[in-house]
Design an enzyme around this catalytic site. Structure first.
Site, short mmCIF file in Angstrom:
data_model
loop_
_atom_site.label_atom_id
_atom_site.label_comp_id
_atom_site.label_asym_id
_atom_site.label_seq_id
_atom_site.Cartn_x
_atom_site.Cartn_y
_atom_site.Cartn_z
N CYS A 65 0.82 -1.21 0.00
CA CYS A 65 0.00 0.00 0.00
C CYS A 65 0.85 1.26 0.00
O CYS A 65 0.67 2.15 -0.82
CB CYS A 65 -0.94 0.00 1.21
SG CYS A 65 -1.85 1.54 1.41
N CYS A 70 -1.58 1.83 -2.84
CA CYS A 70 -2.55 2.90 -2.59
C CYS A 70 -1.96 4.29 -2.62
O CYS A 70 -2.52 5.20 -3.24
CB CYS A 70 -3.22 2.69 -1.23
SG CYS A 70 -3.69 1.00 -0.85
N LYS A 73 -0.36 5.36 -6.07
CA LYS A 73 -1.48 5.33 -7.03
C LYS A 73 -2.38 6.55 -6.86
O LYS A 73 -2.74 7.22 -7.83
CB LYS A 73 -2.25 4.03 -6.84
CG LYS A 73 -3.51 3.85 -7.69
CD LYS A 73 -4.76 4.37 -7.02
CE LYS A 73 -5.08 3.71 -5.71
NZ LYS A 73 -5.52 2.33 -5.81
N TYR A 207 -8.81 -3.74 -11.18
CA TYR A 207 -8.83 -2.34 -10.79
C TYR A 207 -7.45 -1.73 -10.91
O TYR A 207 -7.31 -0.54 -11.25
CB TYR A 207 -9.42 -2.16 -9.38
CG TYR A 207 -8.58 -2.64 -8.24
CD1 TYR A 207 -7.66 -1.79 -7.63
CD2 TYR A 207 -8.72 -3.93 -7.74
CE1 TYR A 207 -6.88 -2.24 -6.57
CE2 TYR A 207 -7.96 -4.37 -6.67
CZ TYR A 207 -7.04 -3.53 -6.09
OH TYR A 207 -6.27 -3.96 -5.04
N GLU A 211 -6.93 1.57 -13.14
CA GLU A 211 -6.42 2.77 -12.45
C GLU A 211 -5.15 3.25 -13.12
O GLU A 211 -4.98 4.45 -13.38
CB GLU A 211 -6.16 2.45 -10.98
CG GLU A 211 -7.43 2.29 -10.16
CD GLU A 211 -7.16 1.85 -8.74
OE1 GLU A 211 -8.01 2.09 -7.87
OE2 GLU A 211 -6.08 1.26 -8.48
N HIS A 469 -26.46 20.97 -0.41
CA HIS A 469 -26.58 21.48 -1.78
C HIS A 469 -25.57 22.60 -2.04
O HIS A 469 -25.36 23.45 -1.19
CB HIS A 469 -27.99 22.02 -1.99
CG HIS A 469 -28.31 22.37 -3.40
ND1 HIS A 469 -28.42 21.42 -4.39
CD2 HIS A 469 -28.51 23.57 -4.00
CE1 HIS A 469 -28.69 22.03 -5.54
NE2 HIS A 469 -28.76 23.33 -5.33
N GLU A 474 -25.51 14.48 -2.41
CA GLU A 474 -26.93 14.69 -2.09
C GLU A 474 -27.85 13.91 -3.01
O GLU A 474 -29.03 13.71 -2.71
CB GLU A 474 -27.28 16.18 -2.16
CG GLU A 474 -27.32 16.75 -3.56
CD GLU A 474 -27.81 18.19 -3.60
OE1 GLU A 474 -28.84 18.48 -2.97
OE2 GLU A 474 -27.15 19.01 -4.26
#
Length: 494
Positions: A65, A70, A73, A207, A211, A469, A474
């Protein structure tokens, strides 16, 4: 959540061994376990050693990672977003952008590498502060309580421990075609490449593959993705298809239904051969990156009788315990566990508390949130639509969904669309069993809603929550279109 009580420490009295516990692997899970065990009074040793990649890349303590996963990346994904905003969005918002804006790959790599090295140093400091013995050596089993430590120079020593925790993670595997190992790189190499990758072929549909394809394209690479079958196996396939469509619309090329048959060096390039629809194809690339899965390294598990899955090679466990009573496994090495850093960290802490703190709490692998950092991010928590229908029956599943444009895309006239959906269980008060969002900042959105999913949120809970908002998140508070009604979910306006 399971509450099985951990078995009492196995073997002879603790004084028989040099350490109360030995951790093989200094990644996220292993370090989490080690620090928690030390805080609870255990005498802990951590073994960590990185075998260089096929191209010679290696790194410091911290695991995949931090070093080749992670962290780099996400930072390269961020670099890609900045570039897109400068080149595509900025002028629409009134910024004057000089022509010929360029990206310097070596500068980015150097700065990211410097950050990672600071993290490596920090982990060593934490181990010292917690009085944890750190050995930079490759650990493998001699017997269930004895570990052979092989140093970089080949020197071998042995240490003993009462409880052994394996947290070695996995390494990238390569497809089985001539030239794969000699000519191709993996995710172990891409983040430290000294030169711009240039024209790239990404082999795989994981993935990791998508990615990498995304940020490489945004950073100026001519990118082609070669896909054997489907994108993002194991993820929601409607979302996976939308990701593929979005990437293709941005200029990333896809070769479907193919795998390389051969790769060979031609000067500074790699010539790749493959068959597509019965026709032989050949093309040269500067960089060929394989991202077709991961495999565990050999640490002598078979020697002591640890049961492993025949296909993955990973350890078969029950509540993190292997078939050898004093040997435990956390993180990616566990067959069936999510290959995610937060699950390994949490599992490590909980295991330490069970072994040394009298706890009975087990790791809960249900409703684990995650995000795929493709150009349009994909966040999910819970079940895919396909898995929900399979598990609960299609007659008990409803899907609320929406296709919309985030406000920040309107001024630059971005033609893309975001998408979100809730998969609910109609015979359980519309409990949400699947949360999916394909939008900017999907990771941040998903992390917040994951708390609600873990608490058993229903569609009514989402409906009664006031939205903020104007935000993308939302959208989940105003979902009305259902798939059963045939409504498209397309929205417009404010």
């Amino acid at each position: 959540m399971a509450t099985d009580v951990a078995m009492p420490p196995s073997g002879p009295p603790p004084a028989t061994y040099q350490f109360d516990t030995i951790v093989i692997g200094g990644g996220s899970g292993g370090l989490s376990y080690a620090k928690e065990a030390a805080k609870l009074g255990a005498n802990v040793c951590v073994l960590d050693f990185v075998k260089p990649s096929t191209q010679g890349a290696s790194w410091g303590i911290g695991g995949t990672c931090v070093n080749v996963g992670c962290i780099p990346k996400k930072l390269m994904h961020r670099a890609a977003i900045i570039g897109e905003e400068i080149k595509v969005d900025a002028e629409s918002f009134g910024w004057t952008v000089p022509s010929g804006v360029t990206h310097d790959w070596p500068t980015m790599v150097d700065n990211i590498t410097a950050h990672i090295k600071s993290l490596n140093w920090g982990y060593k400091v934490e181990l010292q502060k917690n009085d944890i013995r750190y050995i930079n050596a490759y650990g493998s089993f001699v017997d269930p309580h004895t570990i052979e430590c092989t140093a970089r120079d080949g020197t071998k020593t042995t240490i003993t421990g009462r409880e052994i925790v394996v947290a070695t993670g996995c390494r990238p595997k390569f497809p089985d075609f001539p030239g794969a190992l000699e000519c191709c790189i993996s995710s172990d190499d891409i983040f430290s490449l000294p030169e711009h990758p240039g024209k790239c072929l990404i082999v795989g549909a994981s993935y990791v593959a998508l990615e990498c394809a995304g940020f490489l394209h945004a950073l100026g690479c001519d990118v082609t993705v070669m896909v054997r079958s489907i994108l993002l196996r194991g993820f929601d396939q409607e979302i996976a298809d939308k990701i593929g469509e979005h990437m293709a619309s941005s200029g990333i090329k896809f070769i479907r239904g193919s795998i390389p048959s051969r790769a060979e060096k031609v000067g500074t390039n790699v010539r790749v051969q493959w068959t597509q629809e019965g026709a032989e194809k050949t093309e040269e690339f500067k960089t060929v990156l394989c991202a077709v899965g991961r495999f565990p390294l050999d640490i002598g598990a078979a020697k002591i009788g640890i049961a492993c899955d025949a296909a993955s090679g990973k350890f078969i466990t029950h509540n993190d315990q292997t078939s050898v009573p004093n040997v435990w496994a956390i993180g990616d090495i566990q067959h069936g566990a999510p290959e995610l850093t937060p699950t390994a960290i949490r599992a490590g802490k909980l295991l330490a508390r069970r072994l040394f703190g009298g706890s009975s709490e087990q790791m809960n692998y249900e409703n684990v949130p995650t995000t795929v950092f493709t150009p349009l991010e994909y966040g999910s928590c819970g079940l895919s639509e396909e898995r929900a229908r399979e598990k609960y029956g299609k007659e008990n599943i409803e899907v609320y969904h929406s296709t919309f444009q985030p406000l920040e895309w309107t001024v630059p006239h971005n033609p893309a669309s975001a998408y979100c959906k809730l998969v609910v269980l109609t015979n359980q008060n519309n409990r949400v069993v699947g949360f999916h969002v394909l939008a900017p900042n999907a990771g941040e959105i998903t992390q917040g809603f994951a708390v609600a999913i873990a608490c058993g949120a229903t569609k009514q809970h989402f409906d009664s929550t006031l939205g903020i908002h104007p935000t993308t998140a939302e959208e989940f508070t105003t979902l009305t279109a259902t798939k059963s009604s045939g409504a498209s979910g397309a929205k417009g306006g404010c």
